[in-house]
Motif scaffolding. Structure first.
Motif, PDB file in Angstrom:
ATOM      1  N   GLN A 113       0.867  -1.174   0.000  1.00 31.04           N
ATOM      2  CA  GLN A 113       0.000   0.000   0.000  1.00 31.04           C
ATOM      3  C   GLN A 113       0.903   1.224   0.000  1.00 31.04           C
ATOM      4  OE1 GLN A 113      -3.302  -0.215  -0.243  1.00 31.04           O
ATOM      5  NE2 GLN A 113      -3.138  -2.450  -0.205  1.00 31.04           N
ATOM      6  N   PRO A 114       0.668   2.181  -0.908  1.00 26.90           N
ATOM      7  CA  PRO A 114       1.536   3.355  -0.952  1.00 26.90           C
ATOM      8  C   PRO A 114       1.668   3.999   0.427  1.00 26.90           C
ATOM      9  CG  PRO A 114       0.034   3.363  -2.814  1.00 26.90           C
ATOM     10  CD  PRO A 114      -0.403   2.235  -1.921  1.00 26.90           C
ATOM     11  N   GLY A 115       2.919   4.280   0.797  1.00 29.73           N
ATOM     12  CA  GLY A 115       3.175   4.907   2.086  1.00 29.73           C
ATOM     13  C   GLY A 115       3.460   3.935   3.212  1.00 29.73           C
ATOM     14  N   ASP A 116       3.397   2.623   2.945  1.00 28.95           N
ATOM     15  CA  ASP A 116       3.681   1.640   4.002  1.00 28.95           C
ATOM     16  C   ASP A 116       5.065   1.848   4.604  1.00 28.95           C
ATOM     17  OD1 ASP A 116       1.237   0.380   3.882  1.00 28.95           O
ATOM     18  OD2 ASP A 116       1.962  -1.428   2.837  1.00 28.95           O
ATOM     19  N   GLY A 117       6.046   2.137   3.757  1.00 34.33           N
ATOM     20  CA  GLY A 117       7.407   2.324   4.248  1.00 34.33           C
ATOM     21  C   GLY A 117       7.515   3.523   5.173  1.00 34.33           C
ATOM     22  N   ASP A 118       6.902   4.637   4.771  1.00 33.23           N
ATOM     23  CA  ASP A 118       6.934   5.841   5.616  1.00 33.23           C
ATOM     24  C   ASP A 118       6.228   5.585   6.945  1.00 33.23           C
ATOM     25  OD1 ASP A 118       8.323   7.230   3.682  1.00 33.23           O
ATOM     26  OD2 ASP A 118       6.522   8.167   2.827  1.00 33.23           O
ATOM     27  N   ARG A 119       5.105   4.885   6.884  1.00 31.27           N
ATOM     28  CA  ARG A 119       4.382   4.577   8.122  1.00 31.27           C
ATOM     29  C   ARG A 119       5.211   3.665   9.027  1.00 31.27           C
ATOM     30  NH1 ARG A 119       0.047   5.125   4.465  1.00 31.27           N
ATOM     31  NH2 ARG A 119       0.220   2.982   3.715  1.00 31.27           N
ATOM     32  N   ALA A 120       5.945   2.742   8.426  1.00 31.86           N
ATOM     33  CA  ALA A 120       6.797   1.852   9.219  1.00 31.86           C
ATOM     34  C   ALA A 120       7.903   2.644   9.912  1.00 31.86           C
ATOM     35  CB  ALA A 120       7.399   0.764   8.325  1.00 31.86           C
ATOM     36  N   VAL A 121       8.514   3.576   9.196  1.00 33.38           N
ATOM     37  CA  VAL A 121       9.563   4.406   9.801  1.00 33.38           C
ATOM     38  C   VAL A 121       8.979   5.229  10.946  1.00 33.38           C
ATOM     39  CG1 VAL A 121      11.162   6.322   9.407  1.00 33.38           C
ATOM     40  CG2 VAL A 121      11.002   4.464   7.734  1.00 33.38           C
ATOM     41  N   ASP A 122       7.804   5.797  10.732  1.00 33.67           N
ATOM     42  CA  ASP A 122       7.144   6.564  11.800  1.00 33.67           C
ATOM     43  C   ASP A 122       6.914   5.691  13.029  1.00 33.67           C
ATOM     44  OD1 ASP A 122       7.082   8.843  10.266  1.00 33.67           O
ATOM     45  OD2 ASP A 122       4.976   8.620   9.659  1.00 33.67           O
ATOM     46  N   GLU A 123       6.445   4.464  12.788  1.00 39.34           N
ATOM     47  CA  GLU A 123       6.194   3.569  13.922  1.00 39.34           C
ATOM     48  C   GLU A 123       7.478   3.241  14.667  1.00 39.34           C
ATOM     49  OE1 GLU A 123       4.738  -0.959  15.013  1.00 39.34           O
ATOM     50  OE2 GLU A 123       3.990  -0.061  13.149  1.00 39.34           O
ATOM     51  N   MET A 124       8.532   2.946  13.920  1.00 44.36           N
ATOM     52  CA  MET A 124       9.805   2.617  14.571  1.00 44.36           C
ATOM     53  C   MET A 124      10.313   3.781  15.408  1.00 44.36           C
ATOM     54  SD  MET A 124      11.820   0.213  11.792  1.00 44.36           S
ATOM     55  CE  MET A 124      11.256   0.889  10.225  1.00 44.36           C
ATOM     56  N   GLN A 125      10.159   4.985  14.878  1.00 46.90           N
ATOM     57  CA  GLN A 125      10.597   6.155  15.625  1.00 46.90           C
ATOM     58  C   GLN A 125       9.752   6.334  16.894  1.00 46.90           C
ATOM     59  OE1 GLN A 125      10.583   9.839  13.382  1.00 46.90           O
ATOM     60  NE2 GLN A 125      12.353  10.586  14.532  1.00 46.90           N
ATOM     61  N   LYS A 126       8.450   6.116  16.783  1.00 43.63           N
ATOM     62  CA  LYS A 126       7.577   6.236  17.956  1.00 43.63           C
ATOM     63  C   LYS A 126       7.902   5.180  19.008  1.00 43.63           C
ATOM     64  CE  LYS A 126       3.749   8.436  15.532  1.00 43.63           C
ATOM     65  NZ  LYS A 126       2.506   8.213  14.770  1.00 43.63           N
ATOM     66  N   LEU A 127       8.356   4.030  18.562  1.00 47.13           N
ATOM     67  CA  LEU A 127       8.752   2.983  19.500  1.00 47.13           C
ATOM     68  C   LEU A 127      10.043   3.325  20.229  1.00 47.13           C
ATOM     69  CD1 LEU A 127       7.994  -0.205  17.361  1.00 47.13           C
ATOM     70  CD2 LEU A 127       6.814   0.496  19.452  1.00 47.13           C
ATOM     71  N   GLY A 128      10.800   4.282  19.688  1.00 46.25           N
ATOM     72  CA  GLY A 128      12.037   4.698  20.344  1.00 46.25           C
ATOM     73  C   GLY A 128      13.285   4.571  19.504  1.00 46.25           C
ATOM     74  N   ALA A 129      13.167   4.054  18.282  1.00 45.69           N
ATOM     75  CA  ALA A 129      14.336   3.979  17.400  1.00 45.69           C
ATOM     76  C   ALA A 129      14.755   5.375  16.968  1.00 45.69           C
ATOM     77  CB  ALA A 129      14.027   3.126  16.187  1.00 45.69           C
ATOM     78  N   SER A 130      16.043   5.611  16.878  1.00 44.90           N
ATOM     79  CA  SER A 130      16.568   6.857  16.352  1.00 44.90           C
ATOM     80  C   SER A 130      16.845   6.698  14.865  1.00 44.90           C
ATOM     81  CB  SER A 130      17.872   7.236  17.074  1.00 44.90           C
ATOM     82  OG  SER A 130      17.642   7.409  18.460  1.00 44.90           O
ATOM     83  N   LEU A 131      16.610   7.763  14.105  1.00 40.48           N
ATOM     84  CA  LEU A 131      16.862   7.729  12.664  1.00 40.48           C
ATOM     85  C   LEU A 131      18.200   8.371  12.398  1.00 40.48           C
ATOM     86  CD1 LEU A 131      13.363   8.833  11.283  1.00 40.48           C
ATOM     87  CD2 LEU A 131      14.116   6.575  12.075  1.00 40.48           C
ATOM     88  N   ILE A 132      19.008   7.703  11.583  1.00 42.71           N
ATOM     89  CA  ILE A 132      20.348   8.202  11.289  1.00 42.71           C
ATOM     90  C   ILE A 132      20.709   7.815   9.860  1.00 42.71           C
ATOM     91  CG2 ILE A 132      21.416   6.113  12.263  1.00 42.71           C
ATOM     92  CD1 ILE A 132      23.734   7.895  13.196  1.00 42.71           C
ATOM     93  N   ALA A 133      21.385   8.701   9.160  1.00 42.45           N
ATOM     94  CA  ALA A 133      21.910   8.384   7.830  1.00 42.45           C
ATOM     95  C   ALA A 133      23.280   7.736   7.974  1.00 42.45           C
ATOM     96  CB  ALA A 133      21.995   9.645   6.983  1.00 42.45           C
ATOM     97  N   SER A 134      23.605   6.844   7.063  1.00 46.48           N
ATOM     98  CA  SER A 134      24.881   6.120   7.185  1.00 46.48           C
ATOM     99  C   SER A 134      26.066   7.072   7.149  1.00 46.48           C
ATOM    100  CB  SER A 134      24.999   5.090   6.059  1.00 46.48           C
ATOM    101  OG  SER A 134      25.051   5.724   4.793  1.00 46.48           O
ATOM    102  N   ALA A 135      25.940   8.203   6.439  1.00 48.32           N
ATOM    103  CA  ALA A 135      27.058   9.154   6.350  1.00 48.32           C
ATOM    104  C   ALA A 135      27.396   9.767   7.694  1.00 48.32           C
ATOM    105  CB  ALA A 135      26.727  10.251   5.346  1.00 48.32           C
ATOM    106  N   GLN A 136      26.485   9.700   8.654  1.00 50.85           N
ATOM    107  CA  GLN A 136      26.749  10.242   9.984  1.00 50.85           C
ATOM    108  C   GLN A 136      27.555   9.293  10.851  1.00 50.85           C
ATOM    109  OE1 GLN A 136      22.287  11.637   9.685  1.00 50.85           O
ATOM    110  NE2 GLN A 136      23.008  11.663  11.786  1.00 50.85           N
ATOM    111  N   VAL A 137      27.722   8.066  10.390  1.00 52.21           N
ATOM    112  CA  VAL A 137      28.475   7.091  11.161  1.00 52.21           C
ATOM    113  C   VAL A 137      29.946   7.214  10.790  1.00 52.21           C
ATOM    114  CG1 VAL A 137      28.745   4.648  11.726  1.00 52.21           C
ATOM    115  CG2 VAL A 137      26.476   5.579  11.211  1.00 52.21           C
ATOM    116  N   ALA A 138      30.781   7.363  11.784  1.00 49.22           N
ATOM    117  CA  ALA A 138      32.199   7.579  11.525  1.00 49.22           C
ATOM    118  C   ALA A 138      32.819   6.376  10.830  1.00 49.22           C
ATOM    119  CB  ALA A 138      32.921   7.845  12.850  1.00 49.22           C
ATOM    120  N   ASP A 139      33.752   6.674   9.906  1.00 47.82           N
ATOM    121  CA  ASP A 139      34.490   5.605   9.232  1.00 47.82           C
ATOM    122  C   ASP A 139      35.402   4.876  10.202  1.00 47.82           C
ATOM    123  OD1 ASP A 139      33.407   5.920   6.700  1.00 47.82           O
ATOM    124  OD2 ASP A 139      34.827   7.489   6.170  1.00 47.82           O
TER     125      ASP A 139
END
Length: 198
Positions: A172-198
């Motif tokens: 269903q369109p938007g399932d991925g965005d809704r999943a990310v929202d749910e994960m964040q509400k559960l307490g997961a932090s969102l981070i881009a891989s470029a923010q992780v130090a080499d």
């Protein structure tokens, strides 16, 4: 939105790759659109964790041929990730080190598992490796990644979701965005891989 704060992997961290398998990549039996785009950022994270001798885990669907999730058994999906086939293999350009802990799930005919924790030893293996914080990427955002993160949070892990290293099925369109929202509400932090130090 992902946080912009840089993050350095440290003792107690583990990298968890969810179901990065050929059948979920373009050309596979259950392809996730643009799923191949997650491989470069994951490879960079693999290098970062390997250099620090931090543990890397990779889950995989490892289904018998008559698995309950397949259309022929009245399941929701086409046959995919049948144990021992090329479709179930990790892609050749995913640079998994030889000591990656491989976690096989949904290995019996009558049991499905979207979560990497479902019917596996993943929790015990993570605890054995001293992991408390998980960097999570893989496929697909709205199914196996979501369910793995749900269970990880419920089991007390801190979770960092690698936003550029996941892709969604979007039945269903938007399932991925809704999943990310749910994960964040559960307490997961969102981070881009470029923010992780080499």
């Amino acid at each position: 939105m992902p946080s912009d704060a840089p993050t350095t992997p440290r003792a107690g961290d583990a990298l968890l790759l969810v179901d990065v398998q050929n059948d979920f990549l373009p050309g596979g039996n259950l392809a996730v659109s643009h799923g191949d785009e997650i491989i470069p950022p994951l490879n960079r994270l693999i290098q970062s964790f390997s250099r620090r001798s931090l543990p890397i885990f990779a889950t995989r669907d490892w289904h018998p041929p008559q698995h309950c999730s397949f259309h022929e058994q009245a399941g929701p999906w086409p046959p995919h990730c049948v144990a021992g086939t090329q479709g179930a293999a990790f892609p050749a350009n995913l640079a998994l080190p030889h000591d990656t802990a491989i976690v096989s799930k949904a290995t019996t005919v009558d049991q499905d598992a979207y979560s990497g924790f479902g019917g596996t030893e993943l929790h015990y293996q993570l605890r054995g490796a001293g992991a408390r914080r998980l960097f999570v990427g893989g496929l697909a955002t709205d199914y196996c990644v979501l369910n793995t993160v749900r269970d990880a949070v419920a089991k007390g892990y801190e979770v960092l979701l690698l936003t550029d290293a996941v892709r969604a099925v979007d039945v269903q369109p938007g399932d991925g965005d809704r999943a990310v929202d749910e994960m964040q509400k559960l307490g997961a932090s969102l981070i881009a891989s470029a923010q992780v130090a080499d």
